[in-house]
Design a protein around this motif. Sequence first.
Motif, PDB file in Angstrom:
ATOM      1  N   GLU A 189       0.887  -1.089   0.056  1.00  0.00           N
ATOM      2  CA  GLU A 189      -0.090   0.110   0.061  1.00  0.00           C
ATOM      3  C   GLU A 189       0.888   1.242  -0.214  1.00  0.00           C
ATOM      4  O   GLU A 189       0.639   2.257  -0.721  1.00  0.00           O
ATOM      5  CB  GLU A 189      -0.777   0.060   1.191  1.00  0.00           C
ATOM      6  CG  GLU A 189      -2.029   1.086   1.253  1.00  0.00           C
ATOM      7  CD  GLU A 189      -2.638   0.990   2.541  1.00  0.00           C
ATOM      8  OE1 GLU A 189      -2.859   2.007   3.141  1.00  0.00           O
ATOM      9  OE2 GLU A 189      -3.305   0.075   2.762  1.00  0.00           O
ATOM     10  N   ASP A 221      -7.161  -2.507  -4.057  1.00  0.00           N
ATOM     11  CA  ASP A 221      -7.113  -3.216  -2.774  1.00  0.00           C
ATOM     12  C   ASP A 221      -8.064  -3.362  -2.176  1.00  0.00           C
ATOM     13  O   ASP A 221      -8.072  -4.065  -0.967  1.00  0.00           O
ATOM     14  CB  ASP A 221      -5.706  -2.701  -2.135  1.00  0.00           C
ATOM     15  CG  ASP A 221      -4.489  -3.038  -2.882  1.00  0.00           C
ATOM     16  OD1 ASP A 221      -4.475  -4.109  -3.593  1.00  0.00           O
ATOM     17  OD2 ASP A 221      -3.457  -2.484  -2.522  1.00  0.00           O
ATOM     18  N   ASP A 230     -10.079  -5.597  -2.531  1.00  0.00           N
ATOM     19  CA  ASP A 230     -10.335  -6.983  -2.664  1.00  0.00           C
ATOM     20  C   ASP A 230      -9.614  -7.568  -1.523  1.00  0.00           C
ATOM     21  O   ASP A 230      -9.839  -8.721  -1.427  1.00  0.00           O
ATOM     22  CB  ASP A 230     -10.013  -7.455  -4.153  1.00  0.00           C
ATOM     23  CG  ASP A 230      -8.393  -7.382  -4.297  1.00  0.00           C
ATOM     24  OD1 ASP A 230      -7.747  -6.893  -3.688  1.00  0.00           O
ATOM     25  OD2 ASP A 230      -8.368  -7.710  -5.506  1.00  0.00           O
ATOM     26  N   THR A 231      -8.811  -7.048  -0.671  1.00  0.00           N
ATOM     27  CA  THR A 231      -8.364  -7.682   0.496  1.00  0.00           C
ATOM     28  C   THR A 231      -9.147  -7.900   1.413  1.00  0.00           C
ATOM     29  O   THR A 231      -9.003  -8.838   2.265  1.00  0.00           O
ATOM     30  CB  THR A 231      -6.981  -6.945   0.968  1.00  0.00           C
ATOM     31  OG1 THR A 231      -7.500  -5.520   1.349  1.00  0.00           O
ATOM     32  CG2 THR A 231      -5.903  -6.519  -0.144  1.00  0.00           C
ATOM     33  N   SER A 232     -10.480  -6.978   1.426  1.00  0.00           N
ATOM     34  CA  SER A 232     -11.722  -7.074   2.362  1.00  0.00           C
ATOM     35  C   SER A 232     -12.457  -8.402   2.223  1.00  0.00           C
ATOM     36  O   SER A 232     -13.272  -8.727   3.014  1.00  0.00           O
ATOM     37  CB  SER A 232     -12.289  -5.976   2.441  1.00  0.00           C
ATOM     38  OG  SER A 232     -11.111  -4.788   3.197  1.00  0.00           O
ATOM     39  N   HIS A 288      -7.411 -11.643  -3.013  1.00  0.00           N
ATOM     40  CA  HIS A 288      -6.493 -10.274  -3.397  1.00  0.00           C
ATOM     41  C   HIS A 288      -5.593 -10.537  -4.850  1.00  0.00           C
ATOM     42  O   HIS A 288      -5.380 -11.577  -5.269  1.00  0.00           O
ATOM     43  CB  HIS A 288      -5.462 -10.217  -2.544  1.00  0.00           C
ATOM     44  CG  HIS A 288      -4.557  -8.723  -2.699  1.00  0.00           C
ATOM     45  ND1 HIS A 288      -5.121  -7.698  -2.877  1.00  0.00           N
ATOM     46  CD2 HIS A 288      -3.339  -8.904  -2.664  1.00  0.00           C
ATOM     47  CE1 HIS A 288      -4.044  -6.740  -3.267  1.00  0.00           C
ATOM     48  NE2 HIS A 288      -3.072  -7.300  -3.142  1.00  0.00           N
ATOM     49  N   ARG A 289      -5.733  -9.570  -5.681  1.00  0.00           N
ATOM     50  CA  ARG A 289      -5.244  -9.300  -7.101  1.00  0.00           C
ATOM     51  C   ARG A 289      -6.089 -10.157  -7.826  1.00  0.00           C
ATOM     52  O   ARG A 289      -5.699 -10.629  -9.039  1.00  0.00           O
ATOM     53  CB  ARG A 289      -4.009  -9.799  -6.945  1.00  0.00           C
ATOM     54  CG  ARG A 289      -3.116  -8.889  -6.407  1.00  0.00           C
ATOM     55  CD  ARG A 289      -1.372  -9.091  -6.788  1.00  0.00           C
ATOM     56  NE  ARG A 289      -0.826  -7.776  -6.085  1.00  0.00           N
ATOM     57  CZ  ARG A 289       0.171  -8.285  -5.302  1.00  0.00           C
ATOM     58  NH1 ARG A 289       0.553  -9.470  -4.984  1.00  0.00           N
ATOM     59  NH2 ARG A 289       1.077  -7.318  -4.509  1.00  0.00           N
ATOM     60  N   HIS A 297      -8.735  -6.455  -9.402  1.00  0.00           N
ATOM     61  CA  HIS A 297      -7.351  -6.018 -10.339  1.00  0.00           C
ATOM     62  C   HIS A 297      -7.246  -6.485 -11.664  1.00  0.00           C
ATOM     63  O   HIS A 297      -6.763  -7.549 -11.763  1.00  0.00           O
ATOM     64  CB  HIS A 297      -6.183  -6.808  -9.613  1.00  0.00           C
ATOM     65  CG  HIS A 297      -5.425  -6.292  -8.401  1.00  0.00           C
ATOM     66  ND1 HIS A 297      -6.383  -6.217  -7.101  1.00  0.00           N
ATOM     67  CD2 HIS A 297      -4.437  -5.424  -8.233  1.00  0.00           C
ATOM     68  CE1 HIS A 297      -5.672  -5.519  -6.136  1.00  0.00           C
ATOM     69  NE2 HIS A 297      -4.444  -5.118  -6.739  1.00  0.00           N
ATOM     70  N   ASP A 327       1.717  -3.307  -9.491  1.00  0.00           N
ATOM     71  CA  ASP A 327       1.480  -4.422  -9.079  1.00  0.00           C
ATOM     72  C   ASP A 327       2.253  -5.598 -10.048  1.00  0.00           C
ATOM     73  O   ASP A 327       2.508  -6.489  -9.920  1.00  0.00           O
ATOM     74  CB  ASP A 327       0.006  -4.744  -8.916  1.00  0.00           C
ATOM     75  CG  ASP A 327      -0.466  -4.502  -7.402  1.00  0.00           C
ATOM     76  OD1 ASP A 327       0.323  -4.059  -6.817  1.00  0.00           O
ATOM     77  OD2 ASP A 327      -1.577  -4.960  -7.178  1.00  0.00           O
TER      78      ASP A 327
END
Length: 166
Positions: A3, A48, A50-52, A56-57, A61, A93
């Motif tokens: 981040e 990001d 999508d981390t919650s 992720h990615r 992303h 990324d």
Amino acid sequence: MRERGHVINAVILGVGIGVLLDPSMTLGTLESVVGVGFPVVLGALLPDVDTSFGAHRVHGHNVLVLAVVLAFPMLFGNLAWVWLGVVTHYVLDLLGNVRGMALLYPLTRNFYDVPVGVNVDSPLADVVTLVVTGVELAVVAAIIRAGEAGVLADPSRIVDVVGSLA
């Protein structure tokens, strides 16, 4: 990319593009920096989420997310610079990790990457961030210069513009 790298990239880009758009170093420059900077930072952090939820990615992303962010200002007339933050997030990324991203999700969950990425924990991660940011600013400056010179409206003008640089 972590981040921190995304925020550093977005802040430098927001300030740099704001100054490129209004280099007078007056209140107008500050307005330009704020008007560009905040949306670019927002866009740089958006993928990001999508981390919650999800993976992720993958969910944040991909080209579909970018298309929605690109369409938003055309449909609603705001958030015009958010797309740039999202694009720079993707670029960092792809270059700032070795894992890649699911660019074509939801069509496929395959991850795509460029072969020159560095690990997010690498001491070179910050160097990659700054180099990528510098290249991005140079590209934006060239696009702004091309627009000012009329090249975007009439591509045949590129010969005149290049000739004036010599």
